[in-house]
Design a protein around this motif. Sequence first.
Motif, PDB file in Angstrom:
ATOM      1  N   CYS A 205       7.343   5.734   7.437  1.00  0.00           N
ATOM      2  CA  CYS A 205       8.117   6.898   7.913  1.00  0.00           C
ATOM      3  C   CYS A 205       7.187   7.940   8.531  1.00  0.00           C
ATOM      4  CB  CYS A 205       8.916   7.497   6.759  1.00  0.00           C
ATOM      5  SG  CYS A 205       9.919   8.919   7.273  1.00  0.00           S
ATOM      6  N   LEU A 206       7.614   8.496   9.642  1.00  0.00           N
ATOM      7  CA  LEU A 206       6.799   9.490  10.369  1.00  0.00           C
ATOM      8  C   LEU A 206       7.148  10.917   9.962  1.00  0.00           C
ATOM      9  CD1 LEU A 206       7.195   7.794  13.876  1.00  0.00           C
ATOM     10  CD2 LEU A 206       5.242   7.613  12.330  1.00  0.00           C
ATOM     11  N   TYR A 207       8.080  11.075   9.037  1.00  0.00           N
ATOM     12  CA  TYR A 207       8.523  12.400   8.559  1.00  0.00           C
ATOM     13  C   TYR A 207       8.812  13.323   9.742  1.00  0.00           C
ATOM     14  CZ  TYR A 207       6.303  10.277   4.516  1.00  0.00           C
ATOM     15  OH  TYR A 207       5.940   9.380   3.534  1.00  0.00           O
ATOM     16  N   CYS A 208       9.664  12.859  10.584  1.00  0.00           N
ATOM     17  CA  CYS A 208       9.946  13.574  11.834  1.00  0.00           C
ATOM     18  C   CYS A 208      10.467  14.984  11.556  1.00  0.00           C
ATOM     19  CB  CYS A 208      11.006  12.839  12.646  1.00  0.00           C
ATOM     20  SG  CYS A 208      10.584  11.145  12.986  1.00  0.00           S
ATOM     21  N   TYR A 209       9.993  15.921  12.355  1.00  0.00           N
ATOM     22  CA  TYR A 209      10.547  17.271  12.331  1.00  0.00           C
ATOM     23  C   TYR A 209      11.944  17.181  12.960  1.00  0.00           C
ATOM     24  CZ  TYR A 209      11.209  22.171  13.447  1.00  0.00           C
ATOM     25  OH  TYR A 209      11.722  23.422  13.546  1.00  0.00           O
ATOM     26  N   ASP A 210      12.925  17.896  12.415  1.00  0.00           N
ATOM     27  CA  ASP A 210      14.275  17.832  12.969  1.00  0.00           C
ATOM     28  C   ASP A 210      14.789  16.390  12.951  1.00  0.00           C
ATOM     29  OD1 ASP A 210      16.039  19.691  13.724  1.00  0.00           O
ATOM     30  OD2 ASP A 210      15.626  19.609  15.873  1.00  0.00           O
ATOM     31  N   ALA A 211      14.576  15.734  11.823  1.00  0.00           N
ATOM     32  CA  ALA A 211      14.760  14.276  11.747  1.00  0.00           C
ATOM     33  C   ALA A 211      16.130  13.800  12.241  1.00  0.00           C
ATOM     34  CB  ALA A 211      14.554  13.838  10.303  1.00  0.00           C
ATOM     35  N   PRO A 212      16.160  12.916  13.228  1.00  0.00           N
ATOM     36  CA  PRO A 212      17.450  12.418  13.732  1.00  0.00           C
ATOM     37  C   PRO A 212      18.224  11.606  12.700  1.00  0.00           C
ATOM     38  CG  PRO A 212      15.610  11.239  14.759  1.00  0.00           C
ATOM     39  CD  PRO A 212      15.018  12.363  13.973  1.00  0.00           C
ATOM     40  N   CYS A 213      17.505  10.976  11.767  1.00  0.00           N
ATOM     41  CA  CYS A 213      18.185  10.202  10.717  1.00  0.00           C
ATOM     42  C   CYS A 213      19.047  11.126   9.862  1.00  0.00           C
ATOM     43  CB  CYS A 213      17.156   9.466   9.851  1.00  0.00           C
ATOM     44  SG  CYS A 213      15.791  10.525   9.336  1.00  0.00           S
ATOM     45  N   THR A 214      18.509  12.280   9.515  1.00  0.00           N
ATOM     46  CA  THR A 214      19.265  13.252   8.713  1.00  0.00           C
ATOM     47  C   THR A 214      20.448  13.807   9.505  1.00  0.00           C
ATOM     48  OG1 THR A 214      17.392  13.871   7.348  1.00  0.00           O
ATOM     49  CG2 THR A 214      19.097  15.544   7.628  1.00  0.00           C
TER      50      THR A 214
ATOM     51  N   ASP B 252      18.541  14.629   3.326  1.00  0.00           N
ATOM     52  CA  ASP B 252      17.207  14.901   3.859  1.00  0.00           C
ATOM     53  C   ASP B 252      16.362  13.623   3.715  1.00  0.00           C
ATOM     54  OD1 ASP B 252      14.660  15.774   4.512  1.00  0.00           O
ATOM     55  OD2 ASP B 252      14.933  17.740   3.589  1.00  0.00           O
ATOM     56  N   VAL B 253      16.462  12.764   4.712  1.00  0.00           N
ATOM     57  CA  VAL B 253      15.847  11.435   4.641  1.00  0.00           C
ATOM     58  C   VAL B 253      14.316  11.514   4.535  1.00  0.00           C
ATOM     59  CG1 VAL B 253      15.577   9.205   5.818  1.00  0.00           C
ATOM     60  CG2 VAL B 253      17.801  10.354   5.811  1.00  0.00           C
ATOM     61  N   PRO B 254      13.620  12.256   5.443  1.00  0.00           N
ATOM     62  CA  PRO B 254      12.157  12.286   5.303  1.00  0.00           C
ATOM     63  C   PRO B 254      11.715  12.825   3.940  1.00  0.00           C
ATOM     64  CG  PRO B 254      12.895  13.774   7.066  1.00  0.00           C
ATOM     65  CD  PRO B 254      14.082  12.968   6.642  1.00  0.00           C
TER      66      PRO B 254
ATOM     67  N   PHE C 119      13.341  12.551   0.954  1.00  0.00           N
ATOM     68  CA  PHE C 119      13.473  11.589  -0.154  1.00  0.00           C
ATOM     69  C   PHE C 119      12.504  10.417   0.002  1.00  0.00           C
ATOM     70  CE2 PHE C 119      16.840   8.854   2.005  1.00  0.00           C
ATOM     71  CZ  PHE C 119      16.367   7.603   1.621  1.00  0.00           C
ATOM     72  N   ILE C 120      12.161  10.091   1.279  1.00  0.00           N
ATOM     73  CA  ILE C 120      11.186   9.013   1.473  1.00  0.00           C
ATOM     74  C   ILE C 120       9.797   9.490   1.031  1.00  0.00           C
ATOM     75  CG2 ILE C 120      10.015   7.595   3.212  1.00  0.00           C
ATOM     76  CD1 ILE C 120      12.661   7.324   4.683  1.00  0.00           C
ATOM     77  N   LYS C 121       9.460  10.730   1.372  1.00  0.00           N
ATOM     78  CA  LYS C 121       8.157  11.270   0.965  1.00  0.00           C
ATOM     79  C   LYS C 121       8.065  11.303  -0.567  1.00  0.00           C
ATOM     80  CE  LYS C 121       5.494  14.262   3.472  1.00  0.00           C
ATOM     81  NZ  LYS C 121       5.387  15.368   4.375  1.00  0.00           N
TER      82      LYS C 121
ATOM     83  N   VAL D 196      13.678   7.097  14.943  1.00  0.00           N
ATOM     84  CA  VAL D 196      12.882   7.131  16.183  1.00  0.00           C
ATOM     85  C   VAL D 196      12.189   5.807  16.487  1.00  0.00           C
ATOM     86  CG1 VAL D 196      12.478   9.621  16.170  1.00  0.00           C
ATOM     87  CG2 VAL D 196      10.896   8.118  14.964  1.00  0.00           C
ATOM     88  N   TYR D 197      11.998   4.991  15.476  1.00  0.00           N
ATOM     89  CA  TYR D 197      11.346   3.688  15.736  1.00  0.00           C
ATOM     90  C   TYR D 197      12.145   2.857  16.747  1.00  0.00           C
ATOM     91  CZ  TYR D 197       7.466   3.830  12.411  1.00  0.00           C
ATOM     92  OH  TYR D 197       6.293   4.120  11.783  1.00  0.00           O
ATOM     93  N   ASN D 198      13.487   3.076  16.783  1.00  0.00           N
ATOM     94  CA  ASN D 198      14.305   2.340  17.762  1.00  0.00           C
ATOM     95  C   ASN D 198      13.846   2.650  19.183  1.00  0.00           C
ATOM     96  OD1 ASN D 198      16.456   1.045  16.054  1.00  0.00           O
ATOM     97  ND2 ASN D 198      16.787   3.174  15.465  1.00  0.00           N
TER      98      ASN D 198
HETATM   99 FE1  SF4 Z   1      11.411   8.573   9.121  1.00  0.00          FE
HETATM  100 FE2  SF4 Z   1      12.813   7.289  11.073  1.00  0.00          FE
HETATM  101 FE3  SF4 Z   1      13.836   9.482   9.914  1.00  0.00          FE
HETATM  102 FE4  SF4 Z   1      11.693   9.713  11.537  1.00  0.00          FE
HETATM  103  S1  SF4 Z   1      13.763   9.074  12.122  1.00  0.00           S
HETATM  104  S2  SF4 Z   1      12.005  10.730   9.533  1.00  0.00           S
HETATM  105  S3  SF4 Z   1      10.639   7.782  11.084  1.00  0.00           S
HETATM  106  S4  SF4 Z   1      13.394   7.540   8.909  1.00  0.00           S
END
Ligand code: SF4
Length: 446
Positions: free
Chosen positions: A36-45, A53-55, A57-59, A98-100
């Motif tokens: 996980c890249l812990y994206c700012y403004d995470a699109p997953c969330t 808050d996906v980044p 809980f992954i962190k 974002v990996y997509n």
């Molecule tokens: Fe991690 Fe993907 Fe969410 Fe970025 S978009 S915070 S890489 S899970």
Amino acid sequence: MIQKNRLTEAEYAANFSDIHPPFETPDSALVAANRCLYCYDAPCTKSCPTGIDVPKFIKQIVSGNLKGSAHTIFESNIMGGGCSRVCPVEKLCEGACVYNLMGETPIPIARLQRYPTEKAITEKWHLFEKAAPTGKKVAIVGAGPSGLSAAHVLARAGVEVTIFEKEANGGGLMTYGVAAYKVTPEFCAEELQYILSIGGITIQYEQELGRTIHLTQLRQQYDAVYLAFGVGLARRLDIPGEDLDGVVDALKFIYSIRSDGYPAVPVGDKVAVIGMGMTAIDAATQARRLGAKEVTLVYRRTQAEMPCTEAELNLAKTDGCRILWLAAPKAITGYNGCVTQLTCSEMELGLPDPSGRRSPIDTGRTLELEVDMVIKAAGQTPFESLVESEGLEHKNGRLTTNAGAKTNLPGVFAGGDNVNGGKEVVDAVQAGKDAAAAILNFIYHG
Ligand code: SF4
């Protein structure tokens, strides 16, 4: 011929094993989390209807803080465990990862979400405290995801909650309407107990609005009422032959698989499933997994308009289901009272309807399918006469609410499938949270 007990015990067990198995070891979860890249403004969330808050809980998984990780998930979605198994993540969080964009496999967010939540539920981690009782009481109609989510928020705020549920078990569609290879009845029962373990929530089972309970009585006895009874009965096809033996409703079929056990559920040799939503896919794939020789999904539009996701379509294809596009059921014929044939009208696409999807038009041509079972999964009909009789404003059976989840009756709120007509579990959870916030505002500020 429709028959039970088509397979061996080992075959049933293999066919209905967990479709998204958990990580085998903590290390494999760590390897996945570490990408996980812990994206700012995470699109997953942003793409999660409950805003988990996906980044974060992954962190927390990476740092070994599994209790913190489970808390982060449950804080936004108390059914985060179940949602990790049933959410169509390819069109939500994982689809937004974002990996997509880099042409790489997205972070397996659902599988990671399952890891700490499953531990929390199994090991009964006490992560939330109930506030001191405030003396306020709220009635909720329906113990599905929306009702349970609202109940948990209210209980945390010190409100005493009573849920009235018409079935004998809680969990709603999660318990009754999802394929057994996605989520087991045992897990649903454990998840429910985990939600109730906060205290302050009572469920009264086999209590049905309009029959054993009524809104007038609930409004007198409680400070507010939340209606979360979902959508109702399977939509009828309204074609000749619909009442023949062998024509079944998809939700009843799915429910019987979950409640009666695999060998006890009758399935045909040649099965047609009407519809192309998630329930249709769950019914079709499970018919195959129960031993049906041929399963055909019948849909009146094309792949471009189908309500299920690509992943669900691929699952149906992998299970050997055939898809018949641009075909609408016209008549079911039978012999000795049992289904033998489904006649379909061949369709073509016309102009877009109000939803933006192109409307199917009957070409006048027909085709026949030899079948011995027809499963109806063409949507559900809202409880129109019920809401009418309880004095609630509605549009074709869907309750009308304002932005604050208020119905036309003072102190009565509504949300989830009985308002939106039927969406994902995760949408129902968010509707419950929104309604709980509106109810708290109402009971304290009017
Ligand atoms: Fe991690 Fe993907 Fe969410 Fe970025 S978009 S915070 S890489 S899970």
